[in-house]
Design a protein around this motif. Structure first.
Motif, PDB file in Angstrom:
ATOM      1  N   TYR A  93      -0.954  -8.421  -9.858  1.00 54.73           N
ATOM      2  CA  TYR A  93       0.058  -7.856  -8.960  1.00 54.73           C
ATOM      3  C   TYR A  93      -0.496  -6.642  -8.231  1.00 54.73           C
ATOM      4  O   TYR A  93      -0.330  -6.495  -7.007  1.00 54.73           O
ATOM      5  CB  TYR A  93       1.315  -7.477  -9.734  1.00 54.73           C
ATOM      6  CG  TYR A  93       2.322  -6.742  -8.874  1.00 54.73           C
ATOM      7  CD1 TYR A  93       3.267  -7.446  -8.136  1.00 54.73           C
ATOM      8  CD2 TYR A  93       2.308  -5.348  -8.764  1.00 54.73           C
ATOM      9  CE1 TYR A  93       4.171  -6.782  -7.312  1.00 54.73           C
ATOM     10  CE2 TYR A  93       3.198  -4.678  -7.954  1.00 54.73           C
ATOM     11  CZ  TYR A  93       4.131  -5.401  -7.214  1.00 54.73           C
ATOM     12  OH  TYR A  93       5.009  -4.747  -6.394  1.00 54.73           O
ATOM     13  N   LEU A  94      -1.174  -5.745  -8.951  1.00 62.38           N
ATOM     14  CA  LEU A  94      -1.701  -4.529  -8.338  1.00 62.38           C
ATOM     15  C   LEU A  94      -2.809  -4.839  -7.334  1.00 62.38           C
ATOM     16  O   LEU A  94      -2.943  -4.153  -6.316  1.00 62.38           O
ATOM     17  CB  LEU A  94      -2.224  -3.588  -9.429  1.00 62.38           C
ATOM     18  CG  LEU A  94      -1.144  -3.056 -10.392  1.00 62.38           C
ATOM     19  CD1 LEU A  94      -1.783  -2.228 -11.498  1.00 62.38           C
ATOM     20  CD2 LEU A  94      -0.101  -2.236  -9.650  1.00 62.38           C
ATOM     21  N   ALA A  95      -3.596  -5.900  -7.596  1.00 57.75           N
ATOM     22  CA  ALA A  95      -4.644  -6.277  -6.652  1.00 57.75           C
ATOM     23  C   ALA A  95      -4.037  -6.767  -5.336  1.00 57.75           C
ATOM     24  O   ALA A  95      -4.577  -6.531  -4.253  1.00 57.75           O
ATOM     25  CB  ALA A  95      -5.528  -7.360  -7.266  1.00 57.75           C
ATOM     26  N   GLU A  96      -2.895  -7.417  -5.414  1.00 56.97           N
ATOM     27  CA  GLU A  96      -2.257  -7.957  -4.215  1.00 56.97           C
ATOM     28  C   GLU A  96      -1.433  -6.910  -3.472  1.00 56.97           C
ATOM     29  O   GLU A  96      -1.422  -6.886  -2.233  1.00 56.97           O
ATOM     30  CB  GLU A  96      -1.364  -9.135  -4.593  1.00 56.97           C
ATOM     31  CG  GLU A  96      -0.653  -9.775  -3.401  1.00 56.97           C
ATOM     32  CD  GLU A  96       0.199 -10.963  -3.792  1.00 56.97           C
ATOM     33  OE1 GLU A  96       0.925 -11.479  -2.913  1.00 56.97           O
ATOM     34  OE2 GLU A  96       0.143 -11.384  -4.968  1.00 56.97           O
ATOM     35  N   HIS A  97      -0.741  -6.038  -4.198  1.00 54.98           N
ATOM     36  CA  HIS A  97       0.215  -5.119  -3.571  1.00 54.98           C
ATOM     37  C   HIS A  97      -0.260  -3.666  -3.555  1.00 54.98           C
ATOM     38  O   HIS A  97       0.374  -2.833  -2.908  1.00 54.98           O
ATOM     39  CB  HIS A  97       1.562  -5.192  -4.300  1.00 54.98           C
ATOM     40  CG  HIS A  97       2.198  -6.547  -4.254  1.00 54.98           C
ATOM     41  ND1 HIS A  97       2.974  -6.973  -3.212  1.00 54.98           N
ATOM     42  CD2 HIS A  97       2.152  -7.586  -5.140  1.00 54.98           C
ATOM     43  CE1 HIS A  97       3.399  -8.207  -3.447  1.00 54.98           C
ATOM     44  NE2 HIS A  97       2.914  -8.599  -4.611  1.00 54.98           N
ATOM     45  N   GLY A  98      -1.329  -3.365  -4.272  1.00 60.30           N
ATOM     46  CA  GLY A  98      -1.769  -1.986  -4.382  1.00 60.30           C
ATOM     47  C   GLY A  98      -1.027  -1.261  -5.487  1.00 60.30           C
ATOM     48  O   GLY A  98       0.041  -1.706  -5.935  1.00 60.30           O
ATOM     49  N   GLU A  99      -1.588  -0.140  -5.932  1.00 60.83           N
ATOM     50  CA  GLU A  99      -0.957   0.617  -7.014  1.00 60.83           C
ATOM     51  C   GLU A  99      -0.119   1.751  -6.434  1.00 60.83           C
ATOM     52  O   GLU A  99      -0.621   2.574  -5.673  1.00 60.83           O
ATOM     53  CB  GLU A  99      -2.013   1.192  -7.957  1.00 60.83           C
ATOM     54  CG  GLU A  99      -1.407   2.004  -9.094  1.00 60.83           C
ATOM     55  CD  GLU A  99      -2.434   2.472 -10.099  1.00 60.83           C
ATOM     56  OE1 GLU A  99      -2.125   3.416 -10.860  1.00 60.83           O
ATOM     57  OE2 GLU A  99      -3.547   1.907 -10.124  1.00 60.83           O
ATOM     58  N   PRO A 100       1.166   1.843  -6.790  1.00 59.69           N
ATOM     59  CA  PRO A 100       1.995   2.950  -6.307  1.00 59.69           C
ATOM     60  C   PRO A 100       1.547   4.262  -6.946  1.00 59.69           C
ATOM     61  O   PRO A 100       1.323   4.334  -8.154  1.00 59.69           O
ATOM     62  CB  PRO A 100       3.409   2.563  -6.754  1.00 59.69           C
ATOM     63  CG  PRO A 100       3.194   1.646  -7.924  1.00 59.69           C
ATOM     64  CD  PRO A 100       1.924   0.908  -7.639  1.00 59.69           C
ATOM     65  N   ARG A 101       1.428   5.302  -6.126  1.00 63.10           N
ATOM     66  CA  ARG A 101       1.009   6.612  -6.621  1.00 63.10           C
ATOM     67  C   ARG A 101       2.169   7.592  -6.701  1.00 63.10           C
ATOM     68  O   ARG A 101       2.094   8.582  -7.429  1.00 63.10           O
ATOM     69  CB  ARG A 101      -0.071   7.190  -5.693  1.00 63.10           C
ATOM     70  CG  ARG A 101      -1.278   6.289  -5.501  1.00 63.10           C
ATOM     71  CD  ARG A 101      -2.104   6.165  -6.761  1.00 63.10           C
ATOM     72  NE  ARG A 101      -3.268   5.295  -6.563  1.00 63.10           N
ATOM     73  CZ  ARG A 101      -4.160   5.022  -7.515  1.00 63.10           C
ATOM     74  NH1 ARG A 101      -4.016   5.542  -8.720  1.00 63.10           N
ATOM     75  NH2 ARG A 101      -5.187   4.221  -7.258  1.00 63.10           N
ATOM     76  N   THR A 102       3.226   7.343  -5.932  1.00 60.76           N
ATOM     77  CA  THR A 102       4.404   8.208  -5.915  1.00 60.76           C
ATOM     78  C   THR A 102       5.656   7.336  -5.999  1.00 60.76           C
ATOM     79  O   THR A 102       5.603   6.110  -5.790  1.00 60.76           O
ATOM     80  CB  THR A 102       4.473   9.044  -4.626  1.00 60.76           C
ATOM     81  OG1 THR A 102       4.701   8.159  -3.508  1.00 60.76           O
ATOM     82  CG2 THR A 102       3.163   9.803  -4.405  1.00 60.76           C
ATOM     83  N   LEU A 103       6.788   7.959  -6.261  1.00 60.79           N
ATOM     84  CA  LEU A 103       8.044   7.211  -6.291  1.00 60.79           C
ATOM     85  C   LEU A 103       8.379   6.646  -4.919  1.00 60.79           C
ATOM     86  O   LEU A 103       8.990   5.568  -4.811  1.00 60.79           O
ATOM     87  CB  LEU A 103       9.187   8.103  -6.793  1.00 60.79           C
ATOM     88  CG  LEU A 103       9.072   8.643  -8.223  1.00 60.79           C
ATOM     89  CD1 LEU A 103      10.382   9.327  -8.633  1.00 60.79           C
ATOM     90  CD2 LEU A 103       8.703   7.551  -9.215  1.00 60.79           C
ATOM     91  N   GLU A 104       7.967   7.349  -3.871  1.00 62.88           N
ATOM     92  CA  GLU A 104       8.220   6.844  -2.512  1.00 62.88           C
ATOM     93  C   GLU A 104       7.480   5.538  -2.274  1.00 62.88           C
ATOM     94  O   GLU A 104       7.943   4.675  -1.519  1.00 62.88           O
ATOM     95  CB  GLU A 104       7.805   7.886  -1.483  1.00 62.88           C
ATOM     96  CG  GLU A 104       8.714   9.113  -1.413  1.00 62.88           C
ATOM     97  CD  GLU A 104       8.568  10.039  -2.603  1.00 62.88           C
ATOM     98  OE1 GLU A 104       7.499   9.955  -3.283  1.00 62.88           O
ATOM     99  OE2 GLU A 104       9.489  10.832  -2.868  1.00 62.88           O
ATOM    100  N   ASP A 105       6.331   5.363  -2.913  1.00 62.36           N
ATOM    101  CA  ASP A 105       5.557   4.132  -2.745  1.00 62.36           C
ATOM    102  C   ASP A 105       6.304   2.906  -3.280  1.00 62.36           C
ATOM    103  O   ASP A 105       6.001   1.771  -2.887  1.00 62.36           O
ATOM    104  CB  ASP A 105       4.208   4.239  -3.474  1.00 62.36           C
ATOM    105  CG  ASP A 105       3.265   5.216  -2.802  1.00 62.36           C
ATOM    106  OD1 ASP A 105       3.516   5.585  -1.634  1.00 62.36           O
ATOM    107  OD2 ASP A 105       2.275   5.608  -3.454  1.00 62.36           O
ATOM    108  N   LEU A 106       7.279   3.125  -4.163  1.00 65.79           N
ATOM    109  CA  LEU A 106       8.001   2.000  -4.765  1.00 65.79           C
ATOM    110  C   LEU A 106       8.800   1.208  -3.727  1.00 65.79           C
ATOM    111  O   LEU A 106       9.180   0.062  -3.984  1.00 65.79           O
ATOM    112  CB  LEU A 106       8.927   2.496  -5.873  1.00 65.79           C
ATOM    113  CG  LEU A 106       8.229   3.083  -7.106  1.00 65.79           C
ATOM    114  CD1 LEU A 106       9.262   3.586  -8.105  1.00 65.79           C
ATOM    115  CD2 LEU A 106       7.314   2.057  -7.767  1.00 65.79           C
ATOM    116  N   GLU A 107       9.059   1.816  -2.583  1.00 64.81           N
ATOM    117  CA  GLU A 107       9.792   1.103  -1.529  1.00 64.81           C
ATOM    118  C   GLU A 107       9.028  -0.125  -1.054  1.00 64.81           C
ATOM    119  O   GLU A 107       9.625  -1.066  -0.526  1.00 64.81           O
ATOM    120  CB  GLU A 107      10.056   2.038  -0.351  1.00 64.81           C
ATOM    121  CG  GLU A 107      10.973   3.209  -0.679  1.00 64.81           C
ATOM    122  CD  GLU A 107      11.184   4.112   0.516  1.00 64.81           C
ATOM    123  OE1 GLU A 107      10.610   3.802   1.597  1.00 64.81           O
ATOM    124  OE2 GLU A 107      11.909   5.116   0.386  1.00 64.81           O
TER     125      GLU A 107
END
Length: 327
Positions: free
Chosen positions: A171-185
């Motif tokens: 999942y992280l390889a496809e979508h990237g890793e969120p670094r902040t809560l704002e990234d969760l959008e």
């Protein structure tokens, strides 16, 4: 007629709101329960229950009798337990309900210890996330995760749970890793919906005294513990189970922890039982044993020990309370 027995049957019928359910929890034939109530009413010369095809309801006389019978039975149980607990091994059937993951990962692997210590107790373990009405369903004790709101029950805190926000490497390889809560959008989660409400639980985060609850979009929602983790392992989104439940997957790399700076608050784990059973020797020894079992594992006390395992398998449970997160 045994008046004490009749009182117990009457109280159980009222608690269960059903002759059939009362018979099941008392281990009696339904016809015997019906006859006992009829004989009790005949001996008192009053009707205690109004019966229809759909429900039972107390008469005014029945409500008064219930109050007195409950008080008398509680006092008798208290007196008897004072003596029997001191000179007898607890015995009889004990019905306990708990989240499936706690049962599978913590209780059942050690249940042989309890049986060796209390061989005369017949344990009935109910596993699942469905909310339980202890009184109506004749359950002696439940283990609950989360803040408790029912003041009619007695609760003893036995542990705490630390959640972990994680996702599969795919999942992280496809979508990237969120670094902040704002990234969760820009991300999706495996959502878990409550059996009682049918609504998805939000992800919960905390840092420096600040708490955030975020509703996530997702491609799938489940209400089963094992399915929740399996969906996360299959790369269907972010998830937030208890650390001790997914520790083997974190150690193997099948799941990776993310947002380490925003870890959820620790969630209490409690043993809960009705007021009128708080002196039962069976309940007392079981709760004492469970509390001791949880004390052996730092992860079940809410400590954050990513490399020290207490259990060998993984699955989540449902949290009860105002902020019903998946844990």
């Amino acid at each position: 007629m045994d008046k004490l027995h009749a009182m117990r049957v009457f109280v159980r019928v009222v608690e269960a709101n059903s002759f059939s359910k009362a018979a099941d929890t008392l281990g009696l034939p339904r016809a015997s329960v019906t006859t006992t109530i009829q004989n009790l009413e005949a001996s008192l010369g009053v009707r205690l229950l109004q019966r229809t095809t759909r429900k039972l309801s107390l008469t005014l006389d029945g409500a008064a009798y219930l109050e007195g019978a409950t008080r008398i039975l509680s006092e008798i149980d208290e007196i008897e337990s004072t003596f029997t607990s001191a000179r007898k091994t607890p015995r009889g059937r004990l019905r306990v309900d708990m989240p499936g993951s706690i049962g599978r990962l913590v209780i059942i692997p050690s249940i042989h210890e309890f049986h060796a210590k209390y061989p005369d107790i017949d344990l009935m373990l109910g596993l699942g996330d469905r909310p339980i009405d202890l009184i109506q369903e004749g359950v002696d004790c439940v283990i609950r995760v989360g803040e408790l709101s029912d003041s009619t029950l007695v609760a003893r805190r036995i542990g705490a749970m630390q959640q972990v926000t994680c996702a599969s490497p795919a999942y992280l390889a496809e979508h990237g890793e969120p670094r902040t809560l704002e990234d969760l959008e820009r991300h999706v989660a495996v959502n878990y919906f409550g059996s009682r409400t049918g609504r998805n639980f939000e992800l919960c985060f905390q840092r420096d005294g600040r708490e955030e609850e975020i509703a996530m979009q997702g491609v799938v929602s489940v209400n089963d513990a094992d399915a929740y983790v399996t969906c996360g392992l299959e790369g269907l989104g972010l998830l937030q189970p208890g650390r001790f439940m997914v520790l083997p997957h974190l150690r193997s790399g099948a799941l990776r922890e993310i947002l380490r700076d925003w870890r959820p608050a620790r969630i209490p784990i409690s043993a809960v039982y009705p007021h009128n059973r708080h002196l039962s020797p069976k309940v007392r020894v079981f709760v004492d044993w469970v509390a001791e079992l949880f004390e052996r594992c730092p992860l079940l006390q809410g400590e954050d020990l990513p490399e020290d395992a207490c259990v060998e398998r993984a699955a989540p449970v449902e949290r009860e309370g105002a902020c019903e997160c998946v844990v």
